[in-house]
Design an enzyme around this catalytic site. Structure first.
Site, PDB file in Angstrom:
ATOM      1  N   GLY A  27      31.016  42.457  40.724  1.00 52.73           N
ATOM      2  CA  GLY A  27      30.425  42.563  42.053  1.00 52.73           C
ATOM      3  C   GLY A  27      29.081  41.883  42.162  1.00 52.73           C
TER       4      GLY A  27
ATOM      5  N   SER B  18      30.988  32.932  37.766  1.00 52.62           N
ATOM      6  CA  SER B  18      29.529  32.825  37.727  1.00 52.62           C
ATOM      7  C   SER B  18      28.965  32.514  39.116  1.00 52.62           C
ATOM      8  CB  SER B  18      29.108  31.734  36.734  1.00 52.62           C
ATOM      9  OG  SER B  18      29.611  32.020  35.455  1.00 52.62           O
TER      10      SER B  18
ATOM     11  N   CYS C  90      33.874  39.200  39.530  1.00 49.56           N
ATOM     12  CA  CYS C  90      34.521  39.108  38.239  1.00 49.56           C
ATOM     13  C   CYS C  90      35.704  40.058  38.176  1.00 49.56           C
ATOM     14  CB  CYS C  90      33.524  39.460  37.120  1.00 49.56           C
ATOM     15  SG  CYS C  90      31.942  38.580  37.244  1.00 49.56           S
TER      16      CYS C  90
END
Length: 640
Positions: free
Chosen positions: A77, A52, A2
């Protein structure tokens, strides 16, 4: 995988904080296109972009509050041992999980164990921002090896943090002056290392580091893991036999690969056909009940193509292999995008194939495993032996300072005649090419006072302090690393690469290239258990019978015939030295325009142009030096 952002104001109005964080969040959508969120509570705000991977449900949404509502987290992470940590927490009484994301496990581990103890247990890659409501303090933390980036800015009014430098460029309230020290580091090393960033007041959280910032702006920095100390402990417990060492390595590597194959989305692996990536793919396929997706790219250029080797390994292992041969035009079309893609100036030309193979992989998977880290842990770089051999030849030479000045003025042909005894050395450790051009670099190296300094000088591109308009920003030798007296010459080089070259070059390249296409990369060799096993082995085992990475080869040989992987190392590169004379010439000419360089005021325009002219004429191979300047120029252009 992310992207994250955040801000903390000190005793001042926070009414604009949400808007600032939203602006920062909007420029890193490539890091997390699946979901986003902003959480605000005076005096703090967090922003998040989600790619995701695990727990695709809303239960994995960030920013996230802990069950006891004391902590709020924003995190980038993967924690691969999250299931083991969850079992430990359940044994201690934690129940009623909202989902199965590792973010929730991280929060509850911090709630139960405390921040430092929890972080020391995390096996993975991560950048974390955590707000403690009870203590009114912000904590920032980064993984052991520096796989995930994390930057921060602090002044008397506020602190901001983010995954990428471009986030800070959205803020009107902070100063963004270019750091000349960072430009000097880029020219020398092709990347900006340590705490530096391209901007003076923006700093990196270094690997294995925790930064604590109070609500009034007090800052503390601590390390939760030290590779030098870990190595010291490992060397006190060496393996009793080669067989034990290989078996232990096989076991921890297999465990590491299995953990990194945990995913709720399609998964694959980069496969170059080299030792490291082939070993990772072999282990993946051995534990998979279906063919693993593998990806490689090739170039129709002699000395720069491993695609045929990758294909042979893939066929033998039975993977679902995808390959693409790229033309010079395919690669060159990427070059103008690099300045923006890599966030701050970055000049390792293998960034081009890394991006192209990532783009190819993203068409079919969301997660890719890679073989990075093997050279640093298992003595894989030819330059380790090259530096020690060279030092033996150069250290007895008297008056090296005078000789160095004379060599810099000599032609390559004269150098070949004078240093005929180094011909075999130059041919053994470098790519094919004019020996005289390689020997010319010895003019810079011959002045080294130790093998450590020689090694660092051999890694640097620009040595001439006059390349900068202000030479005070140029460092000749960094002696900041403290080494254990029991480490030999090669072990010190390996440790230096692990703490400098690996996070600042290799891992930066992998993160930016994969995140540019919203692809998660995972690196099984950078597991704490693999690191420990590797450093319990002596160099004599890692370099055995004229073979580098001997332990890895013993494992790979269990799955793949030796003839498929036993060959000279090529590396993951592109022929930039050729392209700068041909296909990239117009692009380079524009960025290296002498009047433009003089107006910008960062470089000695005359010296840059003379270096480029010599390269065009074939008198010198200045591709690496010029690429460093070009990537800075491309970055500047992308900011207009």
């Amino acid at each position: 995988m992310c992207g994250l952002t955040g801000g903390l104001v000190f005793n001042s109005d926070s009414s604009l904080l949400r808007t600032e964080i939203e602006l920062m969040n909007n420029v890193i959508i490539h890091r997390g296109p699946n979901d986003d969120g902003v959480w605000c509570e005076h005096p703090i705000a967090f922003g998040h972009r989600r790619l995701s991977i695990l727990d695709l449900s809303p239960a994995g949404h960030q920013p996230m509050l802990s069950k006891n509502e004391r902590f709020s987290i924003v995190y980038n992470g993967e924690i691969y041992n999250f299931d083991a940590i969850r079992q430990q927490l359940e044994a201690m009484g934690t129940t009623n999980w909202r989902g199965h994301s590792d973010t929730e496990i991280i929060l509850e581990a911090i709630s139960v164990l405390g921040f430092e103890q929890a972080v020391s247990k995390f096996n993975g890659m991560f950048a974390i921002g955590l707000w403690d409501r009870e203590l009114s303090e912000l904590k920032l933390a980064r993984d052991r090896f520096g796989e995930k980036p994390l930057y921060y800015y602090i002044d008397g009014r506020a602190c901001y943090f983010a995954s990428e430098v471009r986030c800070f460029e959205q803020l009107q309230s902070i100063d963004l002056d270019i750091d000349q020290h960072a430009v000097g580091a880029l020219l020398q090393n092709g990347c900006i290392g340590g705490q530096l960033s391209i901007y003076q007041k923006i700093r990196k959280v270094e690997p294995a580091t925790v930064i604590t910032i109070s609500s009034v702006g007090n800052l503390q920095i601590s390390k939760y893991w030290d590779p030098a100390q870990e190595i010291k402990v490992c060397k006190q417990n060496p393996f009793s036999s080669e067989r034990d060492a290989i078996e232990a390595l096989h076991e921890v590597l297999l465990t590491s690969v299995k953990m990194r194959m945990e995913s709720d989305v399609p998964l694959g692996a980069f496969l170059s056909g080299g030792i490291d990536s082939s070993t990772i793919v072999a282990l993946m396929q051995s534990v998979s009940d279906k063919p693993v997706n593998t990806f490689s790219i090739g170039f129709h250029v002699d000395g720069y193509n491993e695609a045929q080797f990758a294909k042979n390994v893939a066929l033998h292992l039975g993977t679902k292999h995808h390959e693409k041969y790229l033309t010079a035009e395919d690669a060159i079309n990427v070059v103008p995008k690099l300045g923006a893609m890599f966030d701050e100036p970055f000049a390792d030309s293998s960034q081009i194939p890394m991006y192209l193979v990532s783009k190819m992989a993203k068409e079919r998977v969301t997660v890719c495993l890679s073989g990075d880290g093997g050279d640093e842990l298992f003595c894989g770089y030819k330059r380790y032996s090259a530096a020690t051999d060279m030092w033996k030849k150069l250290s007895p030479i008297p008056c090296r300072n005078i000789i160095s000045k004379l060599l810099k003025k000599a032609s390559p042909r004269v150098l070949e005649m004078l240093f005929f005894f180094l011909r075999a050395h130059a041919e053994k450790y470098g790519r094919k090419g004019a020996v005289g051009l390689k020997i010319k670099r010895f003019a810079d190296w011959i002045m080294a006072c130790s093998v450590d300094e020689l090694y660092q000088l051999s890694m640097q591109h620009w040595h001439d302090v006059n390349i900068m308009q202000h030479s005070g920003f140029f460092s000749k030798y960094d002696s900041s690393i403290s080494f254990d007296d029991k480490l030999d010459d090669i072990e010190r080089m390996m440790l230096r690469d692990t703490t400098h070259y690996l996070p600042n070059d290799i891992l930066t390249k992998v993160d930016r290239a994969t995140m540019a296409v919203s692809l998660e990369s995972r690196i099984p060799l950078l597991d704490p258990a693999v690191f420990s096993v590797a450093w319990r082995m002596p160099v004599s085992l890692k370099q055995k019978n004229n073979h580098t990475k001997w332990p890895l080869k013993q494992i790979l040989h269990k799955y793949v015939p030796e003839e498929m992987f036993e060959r000279p190392k090529l590396g993951f590169g592109v022929p930039i030295h050729i392209w700068l004379k041909n296909e990239l010439r117009d692009w380079a000419e524009d960025l290296l325009d002498e009047s433009k360089l003089q107006q910008q005021g960062f470089f000695n325009a005359d010296l840059v142009r003379r270096s480029y002219t010599a390269h065009l004429k074939g008198a010198e191979n200045n591709a690496s030096k010029l690429w460093n300047v070009l990537m800075f120029q491309a970055w500047l252009e992308s900011r207009k």
